[in-house]
Design a protein around this motif. Structure first.
Motif, short mmCIF file in Angstrom:
data_model
loop_
_atom_site.label_atom_id
_atom_site.label_comp_id
_atom_site.label_asym_id
_atom_site.label_seq_id
_atom_site.Cartn_x
_atom_site.Cartn_y
_atom_site.Cartn_z
N MET A 150 71.95 32.08 -115.79
CA MET A 150 72.44 30.79 -115.34
C MET A 150 71.42 30.11 -114.46
N LYS A 151 71.43 28.80 -114.50
CA LYS A 151 70.43 28.08 -113.75
C LYS A 151 71.06 27.32 -112.60
N LYS A 152 70.29 27.12 -111.55
CA LYS A 152 70.74 26.30 -110.44
C LYS A 152 70.62 24.85 -110.85
N LEU A 153 71.69 24.07 -110.57
CA LEU A 153 71.72 22.71 -111.07
C LEU A 153 71.47 21.65 -110.02
N SER A 154 72.15 21.77 -108.90
CA SER A 154 72.24 20.62 -108.03
C SER A 154 71.82 20.96 -106.62
N TYR A 155 71.62 19.93 -105.83
CA TYR A 155 71.23 20.11 -104.44
C TYR A 155 72.12 19.26 -103.55
N THR A 204 66.89 42.95 -115.02
CA THR A 204 66.19 41.95 -115.82
C THR A 204 67.15 41.33 -116.82
N THR A 205 67.92 42.19 -117.48
CA THR A 205 68.94 41.69 -118.40
C THR A 205 70.05 40.97 -117.65
N TRP A 206 70.55 41.60 -116.61
CA TRP A 206 71.65 41.05 -115.80
C TRP A 206 71.07 40.62 -114.45
N PHE A 207 71.06 39.33 -114.21
CA PHE A 207 70.41 38.85 -113.01
C PHE A 207 71.31 37.96 -112.15
N ILE A 208 72.55 37.79 -112.58
CA ILE A 208 73.53 37.02 -111.81
C ILE A 208 74.88 37.69 -112.00
N TYR A 209 75.66 37.78 -110.93
CA TYR A 209 76.92 38.53 -111.01
C TYR A 209 77.93 37.91 -111.96
N ASP A 210 78.01 36.59 -112.00
CA ASP A 210 79.06 36.04 -112.86
C ASP A 210 78.75 36.23 -114.33
N ASN A 255 80.94 31.37 -105.38
CA ASN A 255 81.32 30.34 -106.33
C ASN A 255 82.62 30.65 -107.04
N ALA A 256 83.25 29.58 -107.50
CA ALA A 256 84.47 29.75 -108.29
C ALA A 256 84.21 30.58 -109.53
N CYS A 257 83.01 30.46 -110.10
CA CYS A 257 82.72 31.12 -111.38
C CYS A 257 82.57 32.63 -111.28
N ILE A 258 82.57 33.18 -110.08
CA ILE A 258 82.61 34.63 -109.93
C ILE A 258 83.94 35.07 -109.32
N ASN A 259 84.49 34.28 -108.42
CA ASN A 259 85.71 34.71 -107.74
C ASN A 259 86.94 34.71 -108.65
N TYR A 260 87.19 33.62 -109.35
CA TYR A 260 88.36 33.61 -110.23
C TYR A 260 88.23 34.55 -111.43
N SER A 297 75.72 26.00 -108.11
CA SER A 297 76.67 25.80 -109.19
C SER A 297 76.35 26.75 -110.33
N CYS A 298 77.41 27.38 -110.86
CA CYS A 298 77.20 28.24 -112.01
C CYS A 298 77.05 27.44 -113.29
N SER A 299 77.23 26.12 -113.23
CA SER A 299 77.03 25.29 -114.41
C SER A 299 75.57 25.31 -114.78
N LYS A 300 75.29 25.09 -116.06
CA LYS A 300 73.98 25.43 -116.56
C LYS A 300 73.05 24.25 -116.70
N GLY A 301 71.75 24.53 -116.67
CA GLY A 301 70.73 23.50 -116.75
C GLY A 301 70.42 23.09 -118.17
N THR A 302 69.50 22.18 -118.29
CA THR A 302 69.16 21.59 -119.58
C THR A 302 68.14 22.43 -120.32
N GLU A 303 68.31 22.56 -121.63
CA GLU A 303 67.33 23.24 -122.46
C GLU A 303 66.31 22.23 -122.97
N ASN A 304 65.11 22.70 -123.23
CA ASN A 304 64.07 21.84 -123.79
C ASN A 304 64.19 21.84 -125.32
#
Length: 376
Positions: free
Chosen positions: A1-6, A125-131, A185-190, A18-25
């Motif tokens: 997952m990518k960091k989106l906002s500031y 490396t495979t798993w790098f974020i808890y959610d 974040n909501a995306c890990i807690n709920y 935010s657990c919401s995802k960034g843009t792909e090229n």
């Protein structure tokens, strides 16, 4: 997952995780000049089958047993979204009871096993974020409930324990989103609540129920506006909750509340779920149509997650007042599909693109269809 906002806090920029995802090229889709179609025909079971067949035709990689990110079929989708697509496969099996579909459910487990180091939760490396891990834990537990295969449960338990050990804040409560503990974040807690309740249902181990209640209580106090049902995306330190409207956060809040309501029959949980659903219906989107999340990024999958849990509120909670709203969204999205490919997309109210599309944005109408028809 990518960091989106500031966000600007105390004169300094701090990442809002935010657990919401960034843009792909990837190439941007080409949009037709067609006028939107928002009326009949009403979707049918044959349409649901057609939609799923099309989704698989354009996105499924039969050798990897996982899904591509786009119709270009050049690379697999993001690790966490594969768990959402696995949920979709389980939804189709529950609707059809087709043995071939059950075989696909089992194939996708093997695909994940092969791709993600045998679900080795210690591989950072495979798993790098808890959610990312917890989406898979939820799906693994559900797959065990569906198939009875013990290895699915073993992987779910191991994953839950790994996330709990690294993510849970034993001092201030709640679950951290990332390995650096930069925010909760909501995306890990709920999802943690939902996973814990599935494991409790399977094993009868009361510690899972205790953990579910503990995390739900923290999330309600820190991520949930009890006046209107709005779910905050994140909480960073002692700062106020960061409110950004995402359907998957609304959805998992509903799912967590419903999991606890189903077990305890405490009406407060049902009330929370209804409040979150009402906020989504009345404050998000336009004219009752859910928001068009995912401008060529992973956010396109968010409504597929929302679908899973709004339908639980309707069925398990008996809240049939939301059925017509859901049906309108499905009909609108399906009637605006790319009829040459039968692919739907993220913006239900407008005609689907005819160029390159993402599996993320094509997933939610398909998911909604399977779930809605299962509940009829």
């Amino acid at each position: 997952m990518k960091k989106l906002s500031y966000i600007l806090l105390t004169g300094l920029f701090i990442t809002a995780i935010s657990c919401s995802k960034g843009t792909e090229n990837k190439p941007q889709p080409v949009k037709p000049d067609d006028k939107p179609q928002t009326t009949n025909p009403v979707f049918t079971a044959a349409d649901a089958a057609k939609a799923y067949t099309a989704f698989n035709r354009y996105y499924y990689n039969p050798s990897k047993k996982l899904y591509y990110s786009t119709t270009l079929q050049e690379g697999l989708g993001a690790i966490w979204t594969q768990a959402i697509y696995w949920d979709m496969a389980m939804n189709v099996y529950e609707r059809t009871k087709d043995p071939a579909q059950l075989a696909m459910v089992n194939d996708m487990y093997q695909g994940g096993f092969n791709q993600y180091d045998g679900y080795n939760w210690d591989n950072t490396t495979t798993w790098f974020i808890y959610d990312d891990m917890m989406w898979w834990v939820m799906a693994l537990a559900r797959a065990n409930q569906l198939t009875g295969k013990p290895e699915y449960l073993q992987k779910a338990i191991a994953g839950f324990n790994r996330v709990w050990a690294g993510s849970y804040d034993s001092v201030d409560g709640g679950m951290f989103w990332d390995f650096q503990h930069s925010g909760k974040n909501a995306c890990i807690n709920y999802p943690t609540v939902i996973a814990a309740m599935r494991l409790y249902k399977i094993t009868g181990d009361a510690s899972y129920l205790d953990k579910a209640k503990l995390i739900y209580g923290w999330a309600k106090a820190n991520l949930f506006d009890v006046t209107n049902g709005r779910v905050a995306d994140h909480k960073i330190g002692n700062n106020p909750p960061g409110y950004e409207d995402y359907t998957y956060n609304q959805g998992t809040a509903i799912g967590a509340a419903m999991a606890l309501y189903n077990q305890t029959k405490d009406a407060a949980y049902l009330g929370d779920a209804k409040l979150a659903a009402d906020y989504t219906k009345t404050k998000m989107g336009t004219n009752g149509i859910l928001p068009a999340e995912g401008d060529f990024n992973e956010q396109g999958v968010l409504k597929a997650i929302f679908a899973q849990y709004i339908m639980q509120l309707i069925t398990d909670g008996g809240q049939t007042q939301y059925k017509d709203w859901v049906k309108t969204n499905i009909n609108t999205g399906w009637n605006n599909r790319d009829k040459d490919r039968d692919l739907t997309w993220r913006n239900y109210a407008l005609p689907a693109p005819r160029g390159v599309m993402q599996s993320y944005e094509s997933s939610s109408v398909v998911t909604f269809m399977q779930l809605y028809l299962t509940t009829k």
